[in-house]
Design an enzyme around this catalytic site. Structure first.
Site, PDB file in Angstrom:
ATOM      1  N   PRO A 132       0.817  -1.226   0.000  1.00  0.00           N
ATOM      2  CA  PRO A 132       0.000   0.000   0.000  1.00  0.00           C
ATOM      3  C   PRO A 132       0.852   1.279   0.000  1.00  0.00           C
ATOM      4  O   PRO A 132       0.493   2.260  -0.615  1.00  0.00           O
ATOM      5  CB  PRO A 132      -0.818  -0.121   1.281  1.00  0.00           C
ATOM      6  CG  PRO A 132      -0.915  -1.591   1.519  1.00  0.00           C
ATOM      7  CD  PRO A 132       0.385  -2.172   1.034  1.00  0.00           C
ATOM      8  N   GLU A 376       4.729  -1.975 -14.268  1.00  0.00           N
ATOM      9  CA  GLU A 376       6.147  -2.370 -14.410  1.00  0.00           C
ATOM     10  C   GLU A 376       7.081  -1.162 -14.355  1.00  0.00           C
ATOM     11  O   GLU A 376       8.127  -1.144 -14.999  1.00  0.00           O
ATOM     12  CB  GLU A 376       6.408  -3.142 -15.711  1.00  0.00           C
ATOM     13  CG  GLU A 376       5.533  -4.351 -15.946  1.00  0.00           C
ATOM     14  CD  GLU A 376       5.818  -5.512 -14.997  1.00  0.00           C
ATOM     15  OE1 GLU A 376       6.719  -5.388 -14.146  1.00  0.00           O
ATOM     16  OE2 GLU A 376       5.112  -6.529 -15.095  1.00  0.00           O
TER      17      GLU A 376
HETATM   18  C1  LIG Z   1      -3.803  -2.097 -12.350  1.00  0.00           C
HETATM   19  C2  LIG Z   1      -2.481  -2.305 -11.659  1.00  0.00           C
HETATM   20  C3  LIG Z   1      -1.902  -3.557 -11.641  1.00  0.00           C
HETATM   21  C4  LIG Z   1      -0.692  -3.767 -10.967  1.00  0.00           C
HETATM   22  N1  LIG Z   1      -0.173  -5.027 -10.885  1.00  0.00           N
HETATM   23  C5  LIG Z   1       0.914  -5.262 -10.082  1.00  0.00           C
HETATM   24  C6  LIG Z   1       1.376  -6.589  -9.843  1.00  0.00           C
HETATM   25  O1  LIG Z   1       0.863  -7.559 -10.404  1.00  0.00           O
HETATM   26  N2  LIG Z   1       2.392  -6.762  -8.952  1.00  0.00           N
HETATM   27  C7  LIG Z   1       2.995  -5.717  -8.320  1.00  0.00           C
HETATM   28  O2  LIG Z   1       3.921  -5.935  -7.541  1.00  0.00           O
HETATM   29  N3  LIG Z   1       2.598  -4.428  -8.553  1.00  0.00           N
HETATM   30  C8  LIG Z   1       1.573  -4.179  -9.418  1.00  0.00           C
HETATM   31  N4  LIG Z   1       1.129  -2.881  -9.632  1.00  0.00           N
HETATM   32  C9  LIG Z   1       1.801  -1.791  -8.937  1.00  0.00           C
HETATM   33  C10 LIG Z   1       2.621  -0.920  -9.878  1.00  0.00           C
HETATM   34  O3  LIG Z   1       3.795  -1.601 -10.247  1.00  0.00           O
HETATM   35  C11 LIG Z   1       2.897   0.414  -9.161  1.00  0.00           C
HETATM   36  O4  LIG Z   1       1.660   1.108  -9.066  1.00  0.00           O
HETATM   37  C12 LIG Z   1       3.904   1.258  -9.892  1.00  0.00           C
HETATM   38  O5  LIG Z   1       5.181   0.674  -9.837  1.00  0.00           O
HETATM   39  C13 LIG Z   1       3.995   2.681  -9.287  1.00  0.00           C
HETATM   40  O6  LIG Z   1       4.117   2.622  -7.903  1.00  0.00           O
HETATM   41  P1  LIG Z   1       3.150   3.509  -6.955  1.00  0.00           P
HETATM   42  O7  LIG Z   1       1.763   3.323  -7.467  1.00  0.00           O
HETATM   43  O8  LIG Z   1       3.426   3.142  -5.567  1.00  0.00           O
HETATM   44  O9  LIG Z   1       3.593   4.981  -7.243  1.00  0.00           O
HETATM   45  P2  LIG Z   1       4.743   5.749  -6.443  1.00  0.00           P
HETATM   46  O10 LIG Z   1       5.966   4.939  -6.395  1.00  0.00           O
HETATM   47  O11 LIG Z   1       4.181   6.243  -5.156  1.00  0.00           O
HETATM   48  O12 LIG Z   1       4.982   6.994  -7.424  1.00  0.00           O
HETATM   49  C14 LIG Z   1       4.096   8.134  -7.447  1.00  0.00           C
HETATM   50  C15 LIG Z   1       4.646   9.118  -8.475  1.00  0.00           C
HETATM   51  O13 LIG Z   1       5.957   9.552  -8.088  1.00  0.00           O
HETATM   52  C16 LIG Z   1       6.872   9.291  -9.136  1.00  0.00           C
HETATM   53  N5  LIG Z   1       8.163   8.921  -8.533  1.00  0.00           N
HETATM   54  C17 LIG Z   1       8.388   7.969  -7.593  1.00  0.00           C
HETATM   55  N6  LIG Z   1       9.691   7.932  -7.271  1.00  0.00           N
HETATM   56  C18 LIG Z   1      10.301   8.868  -8.036  1.00  0.00           C
HETATM   57  C19 LIG Z   1      11.659   9.304  -8.179  1.00  0.00           C
HETATM   58  N7  LIG Z   1      12.659   8.750  -7.479  1.00  0.00           N
HETATM   59  N8  LIG Z   1      11.927  10.297  -9.055  1.00  0.00           N
HETATM   60  C20 LIG Z   1      10.923  10.859  -9.783  1.00  0.00           C
HETATM   61  N9  LIG Z   1       9.632  10.503  -9.694  1.00  0.00           N
HETATM   62  C21 LIG Z   1       9.319   9.503  -8.841  1.00  0.00           C
HETATM   63  C22 LIG Z   1       6.261   8.159  -9.939  1.00  0.00           C
HETATM   64  O14 LIG Z   1       6.764   8.154 -11.277  1.00  0.00           O
HETATM   65  C23 LIG Z   1       4.798   8.528  -9.879  1.00  0.00           C
HETATM   66  O15 LIG Z   1       4.533   9.521 -10.848  1.00  0.00           O
HETATM   67  C24 LIG Z   1      -0.032  -2.658 -10.347  1.00  0.00           C
HETATM   68  C25 LIG Z   1      -0.605  -1.382 -10.421  1.00  0.00           C
HETATM   69  C26 LIG Z   1      -1.818  -1.190 -11.058  1.00  0.00           C
HETATM   70  C27 LIG Z   1      -2.416   0.203 -11.092  1.00  0.00           C
END
Ligand SMILES: Cc1cc2nc3c(=O)[nH]c(=O)nc-3n(C[C@H](O)[C@H](O)[C@H](O)COP(=O)(O)OP(=O)(O)OC[C@H]3O[C@@H](n4cnc5c(N)ncnc54)[C@H](O)[C@@H]3O)c2cc1C
Length: 397
Positions: A132, A376
């Site tokens: 989360p 990804e």
């Molecule tokens: C429909 C769906 C299916 C999914 N399926 C899977 C799955 O099967 N298994 C799994 O493990 N995950 C899964 N995910 C998770 C997905 O991989 C993550 O949502 C994604 O990696 C982004 O992470 P976050 O949502 O926590 O965003 P965050 O990491 O919180 O990022 C929020 C924003 O900040 C930016 N950001 C973060 N860090 C930096 C940085 N260092 N520099 C600049 N910008 C930054 C990001 O680009 C983004 O714009 C899924 C997500 C969705 C929506």
């Protein structure tokens, strides 16, 4: 000129497989995709058809009952499937990543135990890193496996599991904290077995229900809650703790090629819909395709579709040559997903008001394209990988 997204240098077998999948998409997926998507209904019949085609075992070696094909063949099939309905490519993707991780990092016993059943689609895979409070920052995971006399007990909460409900084998990244100094060496992948469905699907493993999403419907995306799930040390991928981060990153590299391929498929379909509509809709006494603004828009769309396809193929071929493809996969994923969104939006504009109606396929593609920017690893994360690599290579000496 030939149609877009053609690939030079394929073997006869690759050509046949991609052709068979394309035909399946035309006959069985495109006619029902929008209806099922709007109802958020799981594509059970389509999945059965894909099992018969051998798609679940496409890359699994023949000795384990699969077709032993390359990442490129897999990616080209994914591109075709996503052209029909992106959610269906999601059904096979996490399955494929788990099979790939088993093939490359599993013990012989684990391969024998799971790969033949995975090739048939009898065991279905999901993979789980996100929680989360984190997605991009994988090193910050807090789900923990604590050692005890019978193996390990896993406690914590996982988020965003694609196929979290329908899968029966989940590769889960957890902290094991067994004394390694580096945070990356304190992570372990466990192979968690569970029943399909929702509720308590194994001792101490609860899948609360489907997350209601903007698009990518039909397929189940879930949370997964671990409350002292007791698991044997034999279920550690590769048999040794501490290797999880590297195993997952290897899986994600092929996963990125897969998302690039999905984005290519959606973009290609959006282009096809746009160019068809533009020749039928008339304004000011002629088909809109004959207005230069529209034909220029189509030209840009076609160029983006073709460029993304080329980058995706290059990234897949590099991995197939046995080389790391982190940069190529990152470039392909970033470019294909950004272009996909641009091409879909351009096609949406060509459709005028009708593009906003649920009767037109572009409405669904519009919602699907957005997910390509996130899954990804976001474009920002791809830029971090690419930026680091180019600065290393071009470092001033
Ligand atoms: C429909 C769906 C299916 C999914 N399926 C899977 C799955 O099967 N298994 C799994 O493990 N995950 C899964 N995910 C998770 C997905 O991989 C993550 O949502 C994604 O990696 C982004 O992470 P976050 O949502 O926590 O965003 P965050 O990491 O919180 O990022 C929020 C924003 O900040 C930016 N950001 C973060 N860090 C930096 C940085 N260092 N520099 C600049 N910008 C930054 C990001 O680009 C983004 O714009 C899924 C997500 C969705 C929506």
């Amino acid at each position: 000129m030939p149609r877009l997204c053609q690939t030079d240098g394929l073997t006869d077998v690759q050509t046949e497989i991609v052709k068979a999948v394309r035909q399946f998409v035309e006959d069985k997926i495109i006619p029902v995709a929008s209806e099922l998507e709007h109802k958020d209904e799981y594509p059970t019949e389509i999945v059965e058809g894909l099992k018969e085609l051998g798609v679940f075992g496409l890359m699994i070696p023949e000795e384990y009952g699969g077709l032993g094909e390359s990442l490129l063949t897999y990616a080209l099939c994914v591109e075709e499937i996503a052209r029909g309905w992106m959610s269906v490519s999601g059904v096979i993707n996490t399955h494929f990543i788990v099979a790939y991780m088993l093939m490359h990092h599993g013990t012989e016993e684990q391969k024998q135990k799971y790969l033949p059943k995975m090739a048939l689609g009898e065991v279905r895979g999901a993979f789980s890193m996100s929680e989360p409070s984190l997605g991009s920052d994988v090193a910050a995971i807090s789900t923990k496996a604590v050692k005890n006399d019978d193996g390990y007990a896993i406690t914590g909460q996982k988020m965003w599991l694609t196929n979290g409900g329908s899968s029966t084998l989940v590769a889960v990244l957890v902290k094991t904290d067994e004394g390694a100094e580096s945070v990356y060496k304190n992570m372990t992948t466990f192979l968690v077995e569970k029943e399909p469905g929702f509720g308590e699907t194994a001792q101490g493993v609860t899948v609360p229900g489907k997350i209601d999403k903007m698009g990518y419907k039909g397929i189940d995306t879930t949370e997964m809650i671990f409350e002292g799930h007791q698991i044997s040390a034999d279920q550690i991928l590769g048999g040794e703790p501490g290797k999880g981060f590297y195993q997952m990153m290897d899986g994600v590299e092929v996963g990125r090629v897969n998302v690039a391929a999905r984005a290519c498929g959606i973009a290609n379909r959006a282009f096809e819909l746009g160019i068809s509509y533009a020749q039928q809709r008339e304004t000011f006494g002629k088909p809109i395709a004959q207005h230069q603004a529209i034909s220029f828009r189509l030209a840009e769309m076609a160029t983006k579709v073709e460029t993304a396809h080329t980058m995706m193929v290059k990234a897949a071929r590099k991995k197939d040559d046995g080389q790391r493809n982190d940069v190529e996969a990152g470039m392909a994923k970033m470019l294909a997903s950004e272009y996909c969104n641009e091409v879909v939006e351009a096609s949406f504009r060509i459709h005028g008001g009708y593009g906003y109606s649920k009767e037109y396929e572009i409405e669904r593609l519009y919602r699907e394209a957005a997910f390509m920017l996130i899954g990804e690893g976001t474009s920002d994360i791809q830029k971090m990988i690419i930026g680091r690599a180019v600065l290393k290579e071009y470092q001033l000496r």
